[in-house]
Design an enzyme around this catalytic site. Structure first.
Site, short mmCIF file in Angstrom:
data_model
loop_
_atom_site.label_atom_id
_atom_site.label_comp_id
_atom_site.label_asym_id
_atom_site.label_seq_id
_atom_site.Cartn_x
_atom_site.Cartn_y
_atom_site.Cartn_z
N ASP A 32 -4.31 3.88 -3.45
CA ASP A 32 -3.12 3.04 -3.51
C ASP A 32 -3.04 2.22 -2.23
O ASP A 32 -2.98 2.79 -1.14
CB ASP A 32 -1.89 3.96 -3.66
CG ASP A 32 -0.58 3.21 -3.75
OD1 ASP A 32 -0.58 1.98 -3.94
OD2 ASP A 32 0.47 3.89 -3.64
N MET A 57 -3.94 7.40 0.36
CA MET A 57 -3.41 6.06 0.68
C MET A 57 -4.48 5.24 1.39
O MET A 57 -5.14 5.73 2.32
CB MET A 57 -2.18 6.16 1.61
CG MET A 57 -0.91 6.69 0.97
SD MET A 57 -0.34 5.80 -0.49
CE MET A 57 -0.03 4.15 0.15
N HIS A 82 5.91 7.76 -6.96
CA HIS A 82 5.38 8.00 -5.62
C HIS A 82 6.55 8.08 -4.64
O HIS A 82 7.19 7.07 -4.34
CB HIS A 82 4.43 6.83 -5.28
CG HIS A 82 3.85 6.86 -3.91
ND1 HIS A 82 3.13 5.80 -3.39
CD2 HIS A 82 3.84 7.82 -2.94
CE1 HIS A 82 2.72 6.11 -2.17
NE2 HIS A 82 3.15 7.32 -1.87
N HIS A 131 3.26 2.61 -11.88
CA HIS A 131 3.42 3.28 -10.59
C HIS A 131 4.74 2.79 -9.98
O HIS A 131 4.95 1.59 -9.82
CB HIS A 131 2.23 2.92 -9.71
CG HIS A 131 2.22 3.58 -8.37
ND1 HIS A 131 1.80 4.88 -8.17
CD2 HIS A 131 2.56 3.12 -7.14
CE1 HIS A 131 1.87 5.19 -6.89
NE2 HIS A 131 2.34 4.13 -6.23
N SER A 148 1.64 -1.44 -9.85
CA SER A 148 2.78 -0.96 -9.06
C SER A 148 3.95 -1.92 -9.23
O SER A 148 3.85 -3.11 -8.91
CB SER A 148 2.40 -0.87 -7.58
OG SER A 148 3.59 -0.70 -6.83
N MET A 202 10.98 4.36 -1.64
CA MET A 202 10.95 4.34 -0.17
C MET A 202 12.34 4.58 0.37
O MET A 202 13.30 3.97 -0.10
CB MET A 202 10.45 2.97 0.31
CG MET A 202 9.07 2.62 -0.23
SD MET A 202 8.60 0.98 0.31
CE MET A 202 7.01 0.81 -0.49
N MET A 260 7.89 8.21 -1.23
CA MET A 260 7.67 8.01 0.20
C MET A 260 8.99 8.35 0.88
O MET A 260 9.77 7.48 1.26
CB MET A 260 7.25 6.56 0.47
CG MET A 260 5.81 6.30 0.08
SD MET A 260 5.44 4.55 -0.09
CE MET A 260 5.87 4.31 -1.80
N ASP A 286 7.24 3.01 -6.74
CA ASP A 286 7.25 3.35 -5.32
C ASP A 286 8.67 3.55 -4.81
O ASP A 286 9.46 2.60 -4.77
CB ASP A 286 6.60 2.20 -4.53
CG ASP A 286 5.10 2.18 -4.68
OD1 ASP A 286 4.47 3.22 -4.39
OD2 ASP A 286 4.55 1.15 -5.09
C1 DX5 Z 1 2.58 0.95 -0.55
C2 DX5 Z 1 2.82 1.42 -1.96
C3 DX5 Z 1 1.91 0.80 -2.95
C4 DX5 Z 1 2.06 -0.69 -3.07
C5 DX5 Z 1 0.68 -1.25 -3.28
O1 DX5 Z 1 3.38 1.66 0.32
O2 DX5 Z 1 2.66 2.83 -2.05
O3 DX5 Z 1 1.99 1.41 -4.22
O4 DX5 Z 1 2.87 -1.08 -4.15
O5 DX5 Z 1 0.74 -2.62 -3.19
P1 DX5 Z 1 -0.54 -3.53 -3.09
O6 DX5 Z 1 -1.40 -3.21 -4.29
O7 DX5 Z 1 0.02 -4.90 -3.11
O8 DX5 Z 1 -1.25 -3.17 -1.81
ZN ZN Z 2 2.52 3.71 -4.15
#
Ligand code: DX5
Ligand code: ZN
Length: 220
Positions: A172, A138, A67, A33, A8, A37, A69, A35
């Site tokens: 994840d 998740m 991903h 990956h 990620s 947000m 969010m 992320d």
């Molecule tokens: C969390 C993200 C993850 C995050 C995981 O909200 O969706 O993808 O990057 O990070 P680690 O592996 O450090 O828990």
């Molecule tokens: Zn993620």
């Protein structure tokens, strides 16, 4: 089923994104990956389509897995598609029609995936199983990297695996050697790891170790 390991980018050094994208691409991992947000669906802001575009420019052959969010992922499908997303994941808890959005994603030629937060029951995704290419369970509350894996999520993976024996099921959040094995035993075949992989001195070795350990225990 193929075991896949996905670093990620959230855990990368943002002062050296180019270098860290190249490092992940050269690690033998299956995809990056990314992320996204929105500071509304989750209490944090990360980055937008420009970073997806950057990863395409830096490592064009490294699969880009996005991903979302976001409370309104439906408003951002085109920008992420144009930026080079190859899988788009939308949360079932988002404020949009999931049937409609999954079919829009597939119509763009992109793999479509649904995501479940830790507190959301597995049954919520059953109506969408035929319309998606992947389910993400998740294993932390989304919003931040570096959190602790929530073991109570494991039975949901098994419930989905029993219902959809050949579907890609991803985990994840809080993934390391130990927790990836728990998830693989429960039926997951795709593993996102942020802080664990990026803090390794040798990411290539860690990816290979995680892959072979998960292959050994994965039950389909
Ligand atoms: C969390 C993200 C993850 C995050 C995981 O909200 O969706 O993808 O990057 O990070 P680690 O592996 O450090 O828990
Ligand atoms: Zn993620």
């Amino acid at each position: 089923m193929k075991i896949q390991i996905l670093p990620s980018l959230l855990a990368a050094d943002f002062g050296n994104l180019r270098g860290d994208i190249l490092k992940a691409a050269a690690s033998g991992a299956d995809a990056l990956h990314l992320d996204i947000m929105d500071a509304h669906f989750v209490p944090n802001l990360s980055f937008g389509p420009d970073i997806v575009k950057l990863s395409r420019a830096v490592a064009p052959d490294f699969f880009r897995h996005v991903h979302l969010m976001m409370t309104r992922p439906d408003l951002y499908l085109e920008p992420f598609s144009n930026a080079g997303a190859q899988t788009i994941q939308v949360h079932i808890e988002a404020d949009c029609n999931i049937h409609t959005e999954l079919s829009r994603i597939r119509a763009m030629g992109i793999r479509a995936a649904v995501v479940l937060n830790p507190e959301t029951p597995a049954e919520r995704i059953f109506p969408y199983l035929k319309e998606c290419d992947e389910v993400l369970v998740m294993t932390v509350r989304p919003g931040y990297g570096g959190q602790k894996f929530i073991e109570e999520c494991l039975p949901k993976i098994t419930a989905i695996r029993n219902r959809a024996p050949s579907l890609d099921i991803m985990v994840d959040g809080g993934i390391n050697y130990e927790t990836s094995l728990l998830a693989a035993k429960a039926g997951a075949n795709m593993f996102v790891a942020g802080s664990f992989l990026f803090k390794q001195e040798d990411m290539k070795l860690a990816v290979a170790n995680m892959r072979s350990a998960c292959e050994a225990v994965f039950k389909n």
